[in-house]
Design a protein around this motif. Structure first.
Motif, PDB file in Angstrom:
ATOM      1  N   GLY A   1    -106.848 -20.073  32.901  1.00  0.00           N
ATOM      2  CA  GLY A   1    -105.715 -20.460  32.068  1.00  0.00           C
ATOM      3  C   GLY A   1    -105.649 -19.657  30.785  1.00  0.00           C
ATOM      4  O   GLY A   1    -104.573 -19.251  30.344  1.00  0.00           O
TER       5      GLY A   1
ATOM      6  N   LEU B   1    -101.260 -27.560  26.606  1.00  0.00           N
ATOM      7  CA  LEU B   1    -101.324 -28.157  27.938  1.00  0.00           C
ATOM      8  C   LEU B   1    -102.405 -29.229  28.016  1.00  0.00           C
ATOM      9  O   LEU B   1    -102.151 -30.333  28.490  1.00  0.00           O
ATOM     10  CB  LEU B   1    -101.606 -27.062  28.968  1.00  0.00           C
ATOM     11  CG  LEU B   1    -101.661 -27.452  30.422  1.00  0.00           C
ATOM     12  CD1 LEU B   1    -100.283 -27.856  30.913  1.00  0.00           C
ATOM     13  CD2 LEU B   1    -102.188 -26.289  31.244  1.00  0.00           C
TER      14      LEU B   1
ATOM     15  N   TYR C   1     -93.701 -18.641  35.090  1.00  0.00           N
ATOM     16  CA  TYR C   1     -94.508 -19.131  33.968  1.00  0.00           C
ATOM     17  C   TYR C   1     -94.652 -20.649  34.029  1.00  0.00           C
ATOM     18  O   TYR C   1     -95.739 -21.191  33.883  1.00  0.00           O
ATOM     19  CB  TYR C   1     -93.857 -18.699  32.653  1.00  0.00           C
ATOM     20  CG  TYR C   1     -94.576 -19.149  31.420  1.00  0.00           C
ATOM     21  CD1 TYR C   1     -95.733 -18.495  31.008  1.00  0.00           C
ATOM     22  CD2 TYR C   1     -94.117 -20.214  30.676  1.00  0.00           C
ATOM     23  CE1 TYR C   1     -96.403 -18.896  29.875  1.00  0.00           C
ATOM     24  CE2 TYR C   1     -94.783 -20.624  29.537  1.00  0.00           C
ATOM     25  CZ  TYR C   1     -95.922 -19.963  29.149  1.00  0.00           C
ATOM     26  OH  TYR C   1     -96.586 -20.374  28.032  1.00  0.00           O
ATOM     27  N   THR C   2     -93.551 -21.345  34.282  1.00  0.00           N
ATOM     28  CA  THR C   2     -93.572 -22.806  34.383  1.00  0.00           C
ATOM     29  C   THR C   2     -94.366 -23.249  35.596  1.00  0.00           C
ATOM     30  O   THR C   2     -95.159 -24.181  35.524  1.00  0.00           O
ATOM     31  CB  THR C   2     -92.137 -23.360  34.462  1.00  0.00           C
ATOM     32  OG1 THR C   2     -91.423 -22.923  33.322  1.00  0.00           O
ATOM     33  CG2 THR C   2     -92.131 -24.870  34.532  1.00  0.00           C
TER      34      THR C   2
ATOM     35  N   VAL D   1    -100.906 -21.894  24.701  1.00  0.00           N
ATOM     36  CA  VAL D   1    -100.338 -22.663  25.812  1.00  0.00           C
ATOM     37  C   VAL D   1    -101.398 -23.579  26.403  1.00  0.00           C
ATOM     38  O   VAL D   1    -101.135 -24.748  26.675  1.00  0.00           O
ATOM     39  CB  VAL D   1     -99.764 -21.726  26.892  1.00  0.00           C
ATOM     40  CG1 VAL D   1     -99.327 -22.512  28.109  1.00  0.00           C
ATOM     41  CG2 VAL D   1     -98.605 -20.919  26.328  1.00  0.00           C
ATOM     42  N   LEU D   2    -102.606 -23.060  26.598  1.00  0.00           N
ATOM     43  CA  LEU D   2    -103.667 -23.877  27.181  1.00  0.00           C
ATOM     44  C   LEU D   2    -104.031 -25.044  26.274  1.00  0.00           C
ATOM     45  O   LEU D   2    -104.246 -26.158  26.748  1.00  0.00           O
ATOM     46  CB  LEU D   2    -104.894 -23.020  27.466  1.00  0.00           C
ATOM     47  CG  LEU D   2    -105.985 -23.689  28.280  1.00  0.00           C
ATOM     48  CD1 LEU D   2    -105.462 -24.053  29.667  1.00  0.00           C
ATOM     49  CD2 LEU D   2    -107.190 -22.808  28.389  1.00  0.00           C
TER      50      LEU D   2
ATOM     51  N   THR E   1     -96.792 -21.641  37.056  1.00  0.00           N
ATOM     52  CA  THR E   1     -98.210 -21.398  36.769  1.00  0.00           C
ATOM     53  C   THR E   1     -98.788 -22.511  35.908  1.00  0.00           C
ATOM     54  O   THR E   1     -99.886 -23.001  36.153  1.00  0.00           O
ATOM     55  CB  THR E   1     -98.386 -20.041  36.054  1.00  0.00           C
ATOM     56  OG1 THR E   1     -97.841 -19.012  36.877  1.00  0.00           O
ATOM     57  CG2 THR E   1     -99.839 -19.748  35.767  1.00  0.00           C
ATOM     58  N   THR E   2     -98.039 -22.926  34.911  1.00  0.00           N
ATOM     59  CA  THR E   2     -98.499 -23.983  34.005  1.00  0.00           C
ATOM     60  C   THR E   2     -98.660 -25.304  34.742  1.00  0.00           C
ATOM     61  O   THR E   2     -99.667 -25.995  34.584  1.00  0.00           O
ATOM     62  CB  THR E   2     -97.512 -24.140  32.832  1.00  0.00           C
ATOM     63  OG1 THR E   2     -97.352 -22.883  32.194  1.00  0.00           O
ATOM     64  CG2 THR E   2     -98.011 -25.149  31.832  1.00  0.00           C
TER      65      THR E   2
ATOM     66  N   LEU F   1    -102.334 -17.603  30.498  1.00  0.00           N
ATOM     67  CA  LEU F   1    -101.355 -18.258  29.635  1.00  0.00           C
ATOM     68  C   LEU F   1    -101.626 -18.081  28.146  1.00  0.00           C
ATOM     69  O   LEU F   1    -100.721 -18.234  27.333  1.00  0.00           O
ATOM     70  CB  LEU F   1    -101.301 -19.754  29.963  1.00  0.00           C
ATOM     71  CG  LEU F   1    -100.971 -20.101  31.410  1.00  0.00           C
ATOM     72  CD1 LEU F   1    -101.164 -21.582  31.644  1.00  0.00           C
ATOM     73  CD2 LEU F   1     -99.571 -19.664  31.761  1.00  0.00           C
TER      74      LEU F   1
ATOM     75  N   LEU G   1    -102.200 -27.296  35.429  1.00  0.00           N
ATOM     76  CA  LEU G   1    -102.363 -28.688  35.018  1.00  0.00           C
ATOM     77  C   LEU G   1    -102.822 -29.549  36.193  1.00  0.00           C
ATOM     78  O   LEU G   1    -103.744 -30.351  36.063  1.00  0.00           O
ATOM     79  CB  LEU G   1    -101.049 -29.222  34.448  1.00  0.00           C
ATOM     80  CG  LEU G   1    -101.039 -30.678  33.999  1.00  0.00           C
ATOM     81  CD1 LEU G   1    -102.044 -30.898  32.881  1.00  0.00           C
ATOM     82  CD2 LEU G   1     -99.650 -31.079  33.551  1.00  0.00           C
TER      83      LEU G   1
END
Length: 72
Positions: free
Chosen positions: A34, A46, A4-5, A42-43, A7-8, A38, A12
């Motif tokens: 995204g 972000l 998950y991290t 989250v998006l 992917t984020t 996510l 970004l």
């Protein structure tokens, strides 16, 4: 590092590169991915807290212009 991290962080990085390359279609495609991967919360976090802080003033202005359908 959790997937998950990773992917984020990857998203970004790719969003930032698309902005710097002035690639509107790529940026929109990455935002769509995204959202699917996510979710909106989250998006939103972000882009609002991390992406904007990494942009120069000119890149941030260009991002706002894209939103309004303009080209700088």
């Amino acid at each position: 590092m959790p997937v998950y991290t990773l992917t984020t962080v990857t998203l970004l990085s790719e969003l930032l590169l698309a902005l710097r390359e002035n690639n509107l279609d790529g940026f929109k495609h990455l935002l769509s991915l995204g959202l699917q991967e996510l979710g909106l919360d989250v998006l939103d976090e972000l882009t609002r807290y991390f992406l904007v802080s990494l942009l120069s003033e000119a890149e941030a202005d260009r991002m706002v212009a894209w939103y309004w359908g303009l080209s700088l």
